[in-house]
Design a protein around this motif. Sequence first.
Motif, mmCIF file in Angstrom:
data_model
loop_
_atom_site.group_PDB
_atom_site.id
_atom_site.type_symbol
_atom_site.label_atom_id
_atom_site.label_comp_id
_atom_site.label_asym_id
_atom_site.label_seq_id
_atom_site.Cartn_x
_atom_site.Cartn_y
_atom_site.Cartn_z
ATOM 1 N N ASN A 119 0.820 -1.214 0.000
ATOM 2 C CA ASN A 119 0.000 0.000 0.000
ATOM 3 C C ASN A 119 0.850 1.258 0.000
ATOM 4 N N SER A 120 2.029 1.196 0.627
ATOM 5 C CA SER A 120 2.915 2.359 0.640
ATOM 6 C C SER A 120 3.383 2.695 -0.774
ATOM 7 N N PHE A 121 3.724 1.676 -1.555
ATOM 8 C CA PHE A 121 4.140 1.910 -2.945
ATOM 9 C C PHE A 121 2.989 2.491 -3.761
ATOM 10 N N VAL A 122 1.801 1.973 -3.528
ATOM 11 C CA VAL A 122 0.636 2.456 -4.280
ATOM 12 C C VAL A 122 0.417 3.941 -4.009
ATOM 13 N N LEU A 123 0.501 4.326 -2.713
ATOM 14 C CA LEU A 123 0.281 5.731 -2.358
ATOM 15 C C LEU A 123 1.355 6.631 -2.960
ATOM 16 N N ILE A 124 2.611 6.172 -2.928
ATOM 17 C CA ILE A 124 3.692 6.980 -3.520
ATOM 18 C C ILE A 124 3.479 7.134 -5.017
ATOM 19 N N THR A 125 3.126 6.044 -5.690
ATOM 20 C CA THR A 125 2.913 6.090 -7.142
ATOM 21 C C THR A 125 1.787 7.052 -7.487
ATOM 22 N N LYS A 126 0.684 6.940 -6.783
ATOM 23 C CA LYS A 126 -0.464 7.829 -7.053
ATOM 24 C C LYS A 126 -0.131 9.276 -6.724
ATOM 25 N N SER A 127 0.706 9.470 -5.669
ATOM 26 C CA SER A 127 1.091 10.833 -5.315
ATOM 27 C C SER A 127 1.957 11.456 -6.405
ATOM 28 N N PHE A 128 2.851 10.676 -6.965
ATOM 29 C CA PHE A 128 3.653 11.170 -8.094
ATOM 30 C C PHE A 128 2.759 11.501 -9.283
ATOM 31 N N LEU A 129 1.784 10.647 -9.564
ATOM 32 C CA LEU A 129 0.878 10.898 -10.686
ATOM 33 C C LEU A 129 0.061 12.162 -10.460
ATOM 34 N N ASP A 132 -2.099 -3.735 -8.799
ATOM 35 C CA ASP A 132 -3.341 -4.167 -9.437
ATOM 36 C C ASP A 132 -3.482 -3.490 -10.796
ATOM 37 N N ALA A 133 -4.520 -3.913 -11.533
ATOM 38 C CA ALA A 133 -4.701 -3.423 -12.910
ATOM 39 C C ALA A 133 -4.938 -1.925 -12.953
ATOM 40 N N SER A 134 -5.641 -1.401 -11.940
ATOM 41 C CA SER A 134 -5.948 0.035 -11.943
ATOM 42 C C SER A 134 -4.687 0.880 -11.832
ATOM 43 N N LEU A 135 -3.691 0.402 -11.055
ATOM 44 C CA LEU A 135 -2.452 1.163 -10.916
ATOM 45 C C LEU A 135 -1.672 1.147 -12.228
ATOM 46 N N TYR A 136 -1.625 -0.024 -12.885
ATOM 47 C CA TYR A 136 -0.987 -0.074 -14.205
ATOM 48 C C TYR A 136 -1.669 0.908 -15.146
ATOM 49 N N ARG A 137 -2.979 0.910 -15.125
ATOM 50 C CA ARG A 137 -3.722 1.772 -16.039
ATOM 51 C C ARG A 137 -3.432 3.239 -15.772
ATOM 52 N N ALA A 138 -3.423 3.603 -14.482
ATOM 53 C CA ALA A 138 -3.180 5.000 -14.137
ATOM 54 C C ALA A 138 -1.809 5.457 -14.621
ATOM 55 N N VAL A 139 -0.804 4.612 -14.441
ATOM 56 C CA VAL A 139 0.553 4.981 -14.856
ATOM 57 C C VAL A 139 0.639 5.064 -16.374
ATOM 58 N N MET A 140 0.074 4.061 -17.076
ATOM 59 C CA MET A 140 0.145 4.070 -18.544
ATOM 60 C C MET A 140 -0.613 5.254 -19.133
ATOM 61 N N GLU A 141 -1.783 5.553 -18.608
ATOM 62 C CA GLU A 141 -2.563 6.683 -19.137
ATOM 63 C C GLU A 141 -1.816 7.993 -18.952
ATOM 64 N N THR A 142 -1.251 8.174 -17.748
ATOM 65 C CA THR A 142 -0.551 9.433 -17.486
ATOM 66 C C THR A 142 0.698 9.563 -18.358
ATOM 67 N N LEU A 143 1.432 8.481 -18.503
ATOM 68 C CA LEU A 143 2.607 8.512 -19.369
ATOM 69 C C LEU A 143 2.226 8.791 -20.811
ATOM 70 N N PHE A 144 1.132 8.189 -21.260
ATOM 71 C CA PHE A 144 0.694 8.384 -22.646
ATOM 72 C C PHE A 144 0.266 9.828 -22.885
ATOM 73 N N LYS A 145 -0.455 10.380 -21.913
ATOM 74 C CA LYS A 145 -0.885 11.783 -22.060
ATOM 75 C C LYS A 145 0.308 12.729 -22.029
ATOM 76 N N ASP A 146 1.367 12.313 -21.312
ATOM 77 C CA ASP A 146 2.572 13.135 -21.228
ATOM 78 C C ASP A 146 3.490 12.868 -22.414
#
Length: 779
Positions: A562-572, A595-609
């Motif tokens: 959960n700590s990694f998830v929060l850090i990843t989402k905070s960076f996003l 989980d799949a939602s975290l992969y999706r969030a990272v890929m979407e943000t990277l793609f938009k960037d």
Amino acid sequence: MRAISTSKPYLLISRVHHPSLNLHRLFTSGTDPVLQIPKNDDPVDGNGEKTTGEMGIGERPLRRSVAREAEEGLDVKIGMRKEDQVEGSGEGGVRSRRVREADKVEDVIARMIASRAWTTRLQNSIRRLVPRFEKDVVYNVIDGAVNADHALRFFRWVERAGLFDHDKDTSLKMIERLGRAAKLNHARCIMLDMAGKGMEIDEDVFVVLIDSYGKEGIVQESVKLFQKMKELRVARTGKSYDAFFKVILRRGRYMMAKRYFNKMLEEGIEPTLHTYNILLWGFFLCQKIETANRFYEDMRNRGIMPNVITYNTLINGYHRVKKIEEAEKFFVEMKERNIEPTVISYTTMIKGYSSVGKVDDAIRMFEEMKSYNIKPNATTYTTLLSGLCDAAKMTEAEKVLREMVESHAAPKDNSIFVRLLYGQCKAGNLDAASHVLKAMIRLSIPTEAGHYGILMENFCKGKQYDRAVKLLDKVIEKELILRPESTLDMEASAYNPVIEYLCSNGHTAKAETLLRQLMKKGVQDPKAFNNLIQGHAKEGKPEAAFEMLKIMIKRGVKTQGNSFVLITKSFLKKGNPADAKMALDTMIENGHAPDASLYRAVMETLFKDERVQTASRVLKTMLEKGVKENMDLVPMILEALLMRGHVEEALGRIELLIQSGIAPDIDSLLTALSEKGKAVAAVKLLDFALERDLTLDFSSYDKVLGTLLEAGKTLSAYSILCKITEKGGAADKRSCEDLIRTLTQEGNTKQADILSRMIMGGEKGRSSSKGAKQALSAA
């Protein structure tokens, strides 16, 4: 006789043999290393100056001004009156004045020895201060020195420098100092010196050494010393027997004590009350109650009446074995004989009652002693408080503590305050627990992080977080956690709730200060780290959170997904998708599955960037981990890769999709590439599909051929068309005719002829295939 012992800490000199004292084999062991002093009376220290002895021949002492010497502490003016400086040691008024002045001199000498290095300069300063050393000065300096080492240096120096010849009194005082400091080898050497000088070694010397060896637990040496007294014709009296009894009984040798008691009687030495008090104390210590009773009766039969010490010994002994009734009987007997109980008597009774749970009787004793104007001491208070804590009578404990503070009776053992803190907190009286901490401060008892931790933990349990935070502020400000002398550390149950509260309420920086102090003490609490990471992430400080995460990983502290998830989402959320991808990779490296939602969030943000390749790598990781969601993002990423010319990377992702059982939409990709005029990318993608026999729509072939023709890549179109035909596919007839016409116009008549026959149903079978392949090779 020259050398008595090779371990002697001083210069070996010839000594006169004393026929009545043969001490060569008296000692067989020691406890302290022997200080080695060089033979040379004038060794040189590290600064090149002499450290002991006189000036060399022809050397002149350096003269200094009185002010400079006073500034450096080299000389002290005592201000003695002229008539007080009369030499001689006769009795009378002059002698008394000199003794008073010597008292001042000895203090100065002790301070000088304690504060400065033992060098020739210091010795010369002492000589100028006291030109003539008398017995009372030497004796008092030895007695008043800060420690035994200083006293021993002075003791050796005054004799070697010819300033004073030690006698029995100064030697005995030095032996006493060394015995108290457990420097028994040195004490032994002083005794041997006395024998070598022909001094009388009387009972007092043996008593000091017997007691000193006994306190260090070397009972066999004490026994040998006691036995040697008879061999050396040193008269033994009750004083030496008393010291001997105390040593052996402290080690539980009650049978030996009984034997030597009988021997004492055989030698005609009558036991005194002090002797019986020691024996009773020792027998109770060994829990030999019947033996103690017999000796008590023997004492009474000899007409020796017990005093308050005897009764205190009996009361304490019976309390030790839980025989409260017997202890009460002697307490009453003591009062009936008009022997006034002391504070020790009452404290012993209070301790006994408390040990068997009779706390009310302990309180009664406490009130009784105060009614007789016997002031309780610190031991009395702590004994009663301990019993009250055991009985959970915390209201009474609070009252006793207030009296203790008002009396300024600070205990030597501070553990009672820990018990009071726990007891008051367990009773739910947090205000009283706070008063315990205030009482420690008023009594000048050092408060430690553990004391504050007990209160903080219980404040958090009671939802009084503000009070817990105020205590934490004091802990951080005073750096109580980092104090090396601290003996009571803060427990995890104390700091974790506070850290969790701070991180949940926007004060993660303060929580990190606390944790970093704890880390310096070796604390590696996963819960504290993860709470801190989550707090930083929630406050929009992913960099600080990621830094703490790196520390965890470096120190081998167990991490939470959960700590990694929060850090990843905070960076996003902060708009740093590259750092988010780094946090995601670190999460996977440490064995956590996003989980799949975290992969999706990272890929979407990277793609938009517009970080298409980075998004592609996340896609690759997701597929390798077996996650098959988020497939709607796949076409966008593949198309972007192909459009930007990253064809090989795109084909690799398509291959991975196929291996994962996912069929990518090649037709839509070919259509998009054809419409954008990306002929090269379209040809490579179509080749890839044909090689793997992927099912494609006929229109896709036509669109790729049309794109190639528009781009003027006639031979490439011919090659693709041949491959399509070989695989059994078909293209639009009009497109084929256009291609044949273009090939003819460009002079590629052979390819045009082969293509014409293939389309018009001409050459079939093996020959046509062979010709097509040859033409394809030519193209």
